[in-house]
Design a protein around this motif. Structure first.
Motif, mmCIF file in Angstrom:
data_model
loop_
_atom_site.group_PDB
_atom_site.id
_atom_site.type_symbol
_atom_site.label_atom_id
_atom_site.label_comp_id
_atom_site.label_asym_id
_atom_site.label_seq_id
_atom_site.Cartn_x
_atom_site.Cartn_y
_atom_site.Cartn_z
ATOM 1 N N GLY A 53 0.812 -1.209 0.000
ATOM 2 C CA GLY A 53 0.000 0.000 0.000
ATOM 3 C C GLY A 53 0.845 1.257 0.000
ATOM 4 N N ILE A 54 1.882 1.286 0.828
ATOM 5 C CA ILE A 54 2.779 2.446 0.887
ATOM 6 C C ILE A 54 3.509 2.617 -0.443
ATOM 7 C CG2 ILE A 54 4.855 3.393 1.994
ATOM 8 C CD1 ILE A 54 2.354 3.597 3.736
ATOM 9 N N PHE A 55 3.945 1.514 -1.048
ATOM 10 C CA PHE A 55 4.613 1.590 -2.352
ATOM 11 C C PHE A 55 3.705 2.255 -3.371
ATOM 12 C CE2 PHE A 55 5.471 0.082 -6.604
ATOM 13 C CZ PHE A 55 6.841 0.187 -6.713
ATOM 14 N N HIS B 123 1.422 0.366 -12.359
ATOM 15 C CA HIS B 123 2.511 -0.588 -12.151
ATOM 16 C C HIS B 123 2.016 -2.007 -12.402
ATOM 17 C CE1 HIS B 123 5.689 1.922 -10.534
ATOM 18 N NE2 HIS B 123 4.764 2.562 -9.850
ATOM 19 N N GLN B 124 2.925 -2.827 -12.911
ATOM 20 C CA GLN B 124 2.651 -4.251 -12.981
ATOM 21 C C GLN B 124 2.945 -4.837 -11.614
ATOM 22 O OE1 GLN B 124 5.270 -5.550 -16.140
ATOM 23 N NE2 GLN B 124 3.573 -5.611 -17.575
ATOM 24 N N GLN B 125 2.238 -5.879 -11.268
ATOM 25 C CA GLN B 125 2.459 -6.513 -9.974
ATOM 26 C C GLN B 125 3.856 -7.106 -9.895
ATOM 27 O OE1 GLN B 125 -0.960 -9.084 -9.711
ATOM 28 N NE2 GLN B 125 -2.255 -7.426 -8.938
ATOM 29 N N THR B 126 4.388 -7.552 -11.019
ATOM 30 C CA THR B 126 5.755 -8.085 -11.028
ATOM 31 C C THR B 126 6.765 -6.983 -10.724
ATOM 32 O OG1 THR B 126 5.821 -7.812 -13.433
ATOM 33 C CG2 THR B 126 5.276 -10.001 -12.595
ATOM 34 N N VAL C 250 -12.211 -3.376 3.733
ATOM 35 C CA VAL C 250 -11.030 -2.519 3.867
ATOM 36 C C VAL C 250 -11.127 -1.337 2.902
ATOM 37 C CG1 VAL C 250 -8.520 -2.414 3.676
ATOM 38 C CG2 VAL C 250 -9.603 -4.467 4.579
ATOM 39 N N ALA C 251 -11.246 -1.618 1.611
ATOM 40 C CA ALA C 251 -11.408 -0.637 0.525
ATOM 41 C C ALA C 251 -10.501 0.579 0.665
ATOM 42 C CB ALA C 251 -12.861 -0.228 0.401
ATOM 43 N N LEU C 252 -9.190 0.336 0.601
ATOM 44 C CA LEU C 252 -8.237 1.436 0.671
ATOM 45 C C LEU C 252 -7.676 1.821 -0.693
ATOM 46 C CD1 LEU C 252 -6.354 0.401 3.912
ATOM 47 C CD2 LEU C 252 -7.920 2.321 3.624
ATOM 48 N N ILE C 253 -7.757 0.900 -1.657
ATOM 49 C CA ILE C 253 -7.329 1.221 -3.021
ATOM 50 C C ILE C 253 -8.348 0.682 -4.009
ATOM 51 C CG2 ILE C 253 -4.849 1.259 -2.501
ATOM 52 C CD1 ILE C 253 -4.636 -1.488 -3.862
ATOM 53 N N ASP C 254 -8.302 1.249 -5.204
ATOM 54 C CA ASP C 254 -9.116 0.776 -6.314
ATOM 55 C C ASP C 254 -8.145 0.420 -7.434
ATOM 56 O OD1 ASP C 254 -11.375 0.181 -7.825
ATOM 57 O OD2 ASP C 254 -11.468 2.201 -8.651
ATOM 58 N N ARG C 255 -8.480 -0.604 -8.199
ATOM 59 C CA ARG C 255 -7.592 -1.053 -9.271
ATOM 60 C C ARG C 255 -8.369 -1.171 -10.569
ATOM 61 N NH1 ARG C 255 -5.908 -7.094 -10.185
ATOM 62 N NH2 ARG C 255 -8.079 -6.957 -10.677
ATOM 63 N N GLU C 256 -7.739 -0.695 -11.631
ATOM 64 C CA GLU C 256 -8.287 -0.852 -12.975
ATOM 65 C C GLU C 256 -7.195 -1.474 -13.825
ATOM 66 O OE1 GLU C 256 -9.785 1.963 -16.684
ATOM 67 O OE2 GLU C 256 -9.257 2.874 -14.776
ATOM 68 N N ARG D 270 -1.907 -10.992 -3.268
ATOM 69 C CA ARG D 270 -2.744 -11.146 -2.071
ATOM 70 C C ARG D 270 -2.917 -9.817 -1.337
ATOM 71 N NH1 ARG D 270 0.261 -15.895 -1.649
ATOM 72 N NH2 ARG D 270 1.659 -14.930 -0.131
ATOM 73 N N ALA D 271 -1.848 -9.035 -1.285
ATOM 74 C CA ALA D 271 -1.912 -7.735 -0.599
ATOM 75 C C ALA D 271 -2.885 -6.796 -1.311
ATOM 76 C CB ALA D 271 -0.521 -7.107 -0.535
ATOM 77 N N ILE D 272 -2.808 -6.737 -2.623
ATOM 78 C CA ILE D 272 -3.706 -5.864 -3.383
ATOM 79 C C ILE D 272 -5.146 -6.334 -3.242
ATOM 80 C CG2 ILE D 272 -4.337 -5.152 -5.728
ATOM 81 C CD1 ILE D 272 -1.274 -5.019 -6.285
ATOM 82 N N LYS D 273 -5.335 -7.640 -3.288
ATOM 83 C CA LYS D 273 -6.692 -8.166 -3.102
ATOM 84 C C LYS D 273 -7.246 -7.746 -1.742
ATOM 85 C CE LYS D 273 -9.368 -12.360 -3.507
ATOM 86 N NZ LYS D 273 -9.887 -13.054 -2.410
ATOM 87 N N ARG D 274 -6.434 -7.838 -0.704
ATOM 88 C CA ARG D 274 -6.885 -7.457 0.642
ATOM 89 C C ARG D 274 -7.147 -5.957 0.740
ATOM 90 N NH1 ARG D 274 -9.858 -7.784 4.744
ATOM 91 N NH2 ARG D 274 -8.913 -7.455 6.762
ATOM 92 N N LEU D 275 -6.295 -5.154 0.137
ATOM 93 C CA LEU D 275 -6.482 -3.703 0.178
ATOM 94 C C LEU D 275 -7.710 -3.256 -0.617
ATOM 95 C CD1 LEU D 275 -2.764 -2.576 -0.204
ATOM 96 C CD2 LEU D 275 -4.180 -2.394 1.855
ATOM 97 N N ARG D 276 -8.179 -4.120 -1.516
ATOM 98 C CA ARG D 276 -9.373 -3.814 -2.309
ATOM 99 C C ARG D 276 -10.643 -4.415 -1.722
ATOM 100 N NH1 ARG D 276 -9.390 -5.972 -7.616
ATOM 101 N NH2 ARG D 276 -11.025 -4.458 -8.023
ATOM 102 N N ASP D 277 -10.516 -5.300 -0.717
ATOM 103 C CA ASP D 277 -11.692 -5.932 -0.110
ATOM 104 C C ASP D 277 -12.692 -4.881 0.343
ATOM 105 O OD1 ASP D 277 -10.838 -8.502 -0.461
ATOM 106 O OD2 ASP D 277 -10.147 -8.788 1.596
ATOM 107 N N ASP D 278 -13.952 -5.238 0.277
ATOM 108 C CA ASP D 278 -15.019 -4.308 0.658
ATOM 109 C C ASP D 278 -14.911 -3.838 2.096
ATOM 110 O OD1 ASP D 278 -16.170 -4.273 -1.836
ATOM 111 O OD2 ASP D 278 -17.581 -5.881 -1.394
#
Length: 109
Positions: A38-40, A54-57, A82-88, A72-80
């Motif tokens: 998240g900080i990155f 950014h690519q996840q790699t 938590v919802a701290l980031i959005d990804r497209e 897994r981290a991005i999935k968790r940060l996007r969970d309903d």
């Protein structure tokens, strides 16, 4: 006490991003890897467009962690809950590699 000058638009953006980072760091239910990812993302935000691409790699390589940990981290940060980031997901380049565009979600807004 002197009146503080009003922040510029850039100053407000950086203040909000830093406040988001502090909010993220205080979430005890997130793992250290989730906070790191998240900080990155927050530190690589484009202030003008308010997103990071950014690519996840690439994130995994830059942080020295496995790409599955990033996923897994991005999935968790996007969970309903938590919802701290959005990804497209975007397509870019001649090789048509997927690139993700991330946006911060400010829970206090």
């Amino acid at each position: 006490m002197q009146d503080e000058p009003e922040l510029t638009e850039a100053g407000k953006w950086y203040r909000d991003r830093d406040e988001w980072c502090r909010h993220l760091m205080g979430r005890t239910y997130l793992t250290d890897a989730q906070k790191l990812v998240g900080i990155f993302i927050a530190m690589h935000m484009n202030r003008v467009d308010n997103h990071a691409k950014h690519q996840q790699t690439t994130i995994a390589k830059d942080l020295g962690i496995h790409v599955d940990t990033v996923k897994r981290a991005i999935k968790r940060l996007r969970d309903d809950d938590v919802a701290l980031i959005d990804r497209e997901q975007l397509q870019r380049g001649r090789r048509n590699r997927a690139v993700n565009r991330y946006r911060l979600i400010f829970p206090w807004s």
